[in-house]
Scaffold this motif. Structure first.
Motif, short mmCIF file in Angstrom:
data_model
loop_
_atom_site.label_atom_id
_atom_site.label_comp_id
_atom_site.label_asym_id
_atom_site.label_seq_id
_atom_site.Cartn_x
_atom_site.Cartn_y
_atom_site.Cartn_z
N GLU A 146 39.55 36.31 44.24
CA GLU A 146 39.41 36.25 42.78
C GLU A 146 40.25 37.32 42.10
O GLU A 146 40.90 37.07 41.09
N LEU A 147 40.22 38.51 42.66
CA LEU A 147 41.00 39.61 42.09
C LEU A 147 42.49 39.32 42.17
O LEU A 147 43.23 39.56 41.21
N ALA A 148 42.95 38.77 43.28
CA ALA A 148 44.37 38.41 43.42
C ALA A 148 44.75 37.33 42.42
O ALA A 148 45.82 37.39 41.81
N ASP A 149 43.86 36.34 42.22
CA ASP A 149 44.12 35.29 41.22
C ASP A 149 44.20 35.87 39.82
O ASP A 149 45.06 35.47 39.03
N LEU A 150 43.31 36.81 39.50
CA LEU A 150 43.34 37.44 38.18
C LEU A 150 44.62 38.26 37.98
O LEU A 150 45.20 38.26 36.90
N GLU A 151 45.06 38.95 39.02
CA GLU A 151 46.30 39.72 38.92
C GLU A 151 47.50 38.80 38.72
O GLU A 151 48.41 39.11 37.96
#
Length: 187
Positions: A35-40
């Motif tokens: 999720e964090l990678a997608d948000l970045e």
């Protein structure tokens, strides 16, 4: 930091030093990392869009939303086109006049235009009759004809915006000024 997120369903525990800690399984941890990678990635895309819009607005001679529809002129020997004045196929487009081109974007945040035309290909520019739509009131219109026979019909709810586009296009395309403004909203 994790207290800022509402991580429902995650087991909270407390340590001996009084701080609260989250206990995550390997699957939950990997899910949060994804999720964090997608948000970045989303943030990087939005930054690129913002930089693109900033560049367009900084270097464009004129830009803004216009309602556009396209028509092809009849070739010699073809029957005249059908009367389609009652067809409502006007689509909002973000139009940019920059350098030697006119660009048509679906939205102002798009990174690449849907269509473009060289200003040197424009052979005629002129006003069209204003028309009234039930939902928006009066629209003021003009057309752009290219040497390939493509006719862009453009409209706006602002007569001032329409006159700005006509003046800028006539100047940049080096076309004669016949009627750059529409007196009282009619041809």
């Amino acid at each position: 930091m994790l207290n800022l997120f509402s991580l429902r369903g995650l087991p909270w525990g407390s340590s001996t030093d009084g701080e609260e800690k989250v206990e995550l399984s390997a699957v939950e941890l990997e899910s949060l990392r994804t999720e964090l990678a997608d948000l970045e990635e989303r943030e990087a895309h939005l930054k690129a869009q913002l930089e693109h819009v900033d560049e367009i607005l900084r270097f464009a001679r004129l830009s803004g939303y216009l309602y556009i529809r396209t028509r092809w002129t009849a070739l010699p020997g073809e029957p005249p086109p059908l009367d389609d004045t009652d067809v409502d196929d006007w689509l909002p487009r973000f139009v940019v006049l920059q350098g030697t081109c006119m660009f048509f974007y679906l939205l102002s945040t798009d990174l690449s235009p849907q269509d473009s035309t060289l200003l040197s290909d424009i052979v005629e520019i002129g006003p069209l009759p204003s028309f009234t739509r039930d939902d928006e009131g009066t629209r003021y219109a003009f057309y752009i004809l290219t040497r390939q026979g493509l006719r862009y019909e453009c409209s706006s709810v602002s007569e001032i915006q329409l006159n700005s586009w006509l003046a800028a296009l006539r100047t940049d395309c080096k076309l004669e000024k016949s009627d750059a403004t529409i007196p009282n909203g009619s041809c």
